[in-house]
Design a protein around this motif. Structure first.
Motif, short mmCIF file in Angstrom:
data_model
loop_
_atom_site.label_atom_id
_atom_site.label_comp_id
_atom_site.label_asym_id
_atom_site.label_seq_id
_atom_site.Cartn_x
_atom_site.Cartn_y
_atom_site.Cartn_z
N HIS A 97 0.85 -1.20 0.00
CA HIS A 97 0.00 0.00 0.00
C HIS A 97 0.88 1.24 0.00
CE1 HIS A 97 -3.76 -2.21 0.94
NE2 HIS A 97 -2.89 -3.08 1.46
N HIS B 229 2.64 -1.23 4.66
CA HIS B 229 1.93 0.06 4.77
C HIS B 229 2.88 1.17 5.23
CE1 HIS B 229 -1.94 -2.17 4.69
NE2 HIS B 229 -2.60 -1.03 4.72
N ASP C 125 -3.59 4.02 2.13
CA ASP C 125 -3.23 4.29 3.53
C ASP C 125 -1.80 3.89 3.90
OD1 ASP C 125 -3.71 1.60 3.33
OD2 ASP C 125 -4.93 1.45 5.13
N HIS D 130 -5.85 0.16 -1.42
CA HIS D 130 -7.29 0.00 -1.18
C HIS D 130 -8.06 0.89 -2.15
CE1 HIS D 130 -6.54 -1.92 2.75
NE2 HIS D 130 -5.73 -0.92 3.05
#
Ligand code: AMP
Ligand code: FE
Ligand code: FE
Ligand code: ZN
Length: 280
Positions: free
Chosen positions: A9, A247, A14, A39
């Motif tokens: 990601h 992330h 995010d 996402h």
């Protein structure tokens, strides 16, 4: 053996690294290929591609869509066409729905006197804003000690600033991935707290809707867990994928390519099979 990471990601959703930073990290780790699976958006991919080309790194366009089947289930899509007339309007709708939910979360926080502005969040975090961004802000404001703590006390379901958003039915998510030329893959199968029979039921239902693959290696999964998933994938003739769910500092324990405490390794051979299935 050459290794890959098919679950990451960026700041387009995010994560805290830009797509170019993900490319640089992947190259530094010596990965042969990296997929971007933000996402609900494909907006980060061109920047990943551009940065990776210079580094001689292969990239895979991807997406992760949150769906519902019983509880939450995440579906990954690989090699989707970002400009597909099937995909674009649905993703735009999901982002607009997020905006409406997020505005409500801002209003709840503002009512408590917190200095939050959704326009400012959009400027700072970009198009796709999720609860992890709210968690970041709560940490910055000193109300929580970490993203995890902010989730536990403020933005997890049932907590003070939680507002639900509309979640796509699993059938629809699988369908739009297929219609846009992508390969639908069941993400992190142990996250749904199903036993063997429950997981088989989920797999069989998803396959009836067009599922073609399963994420068998994932940050935090033990070698035994991965072996179990790989055997299931082979039994069902699903293509095997694997990735870290990197992330950046929003999930600081997870490293690109190598997962949690070096527990992850995904062979390039798996990408060869995924590409074959995608017709690439
Ligand atoms: P949203 O889609 O905006 O409702 O936010 C969901 C996202 O928040 C998930 O995809 C995860 O990345 C993240 N998330 C959910 N629960 C937690 C948690 N307890 N701690 C950290 N991140 C979480
Ligand atoms: Fe996330
Ligand atoms: Fe996920
Ligand atoms: Zn993910």
């Amino acid at each position: 053996m050459r290794q890959i990471d098919l679950h990451t990601h960026s700041t387009a959703s995010d994560g805290t690294c830009t797509p170019a930073e993900i490319a640089a990290l992947a190259a530094r780790q010596g990965l042969a290929a990296v997929a971007l699976t933000d996402h609900d958006t494909v907006l980060g991919y061109p920047a990943l591609q551009e940065a990776a080309a210079i580094l001689g790194l292969e990239t895979v366009p991807g997406i992760e869509i949150s769906t519902k089947y019983g509880g939450a289930v995440h579906i990954l899509g690989y090699y989707i066409d970002p400009h597909s007339p099937e995909l674009e309007p649905v993703l735009n709708w999901v982002v607009r729905d997020r905006d409406e939910r997020n505005e409500k979360m801002c209003a709840l926080m503002a009512a408590d006197g917190l200095p939050v502005s959704y326009a400012e969040m959009k400027r700072r975090f970009g198009e796709v804003i999720g609860r992890p961004h709210f968690a970041d802000i709560l940490v910055e404001l000193g109300l929580a000690s970490s993203v995890r703590d902010a989730f536990d006390r403020y933005v997890e379901k049932g907590q003070r600033y939680y507002v639900p958003r509309t979640i796509l039915p699993i059938e629809r998510a699988i369908e739009i991935i297929r219609l846009s030329g992508g390969v639908p893959v069941l993400a992190h199968p142990f996250q749904y707290k199903r036993d063997d029979a429950g997981l088989r039921e989920l797999i069989e239902y998803c396959m009836s809707q067009g599922l073609r693959g399963m994420e068998c290696r994932y940050s935090g999964y033990s070698p035994e867990q991965s072996a179990y998933l790989e055997a299931l994938a082979e039994e069902y003739s699903l293509v095997k994928t694997g990735g870290s769910d990197f992330h950046g500092s929003n999930k600081p324990q997870i490293a690109l390519g190598t997962g949690i405490m070096d527990n992850l390794s995904v062979p390039y051979e798996w990408l060869v099979q995924l590409k074959e299935l995608a017709g690439k």
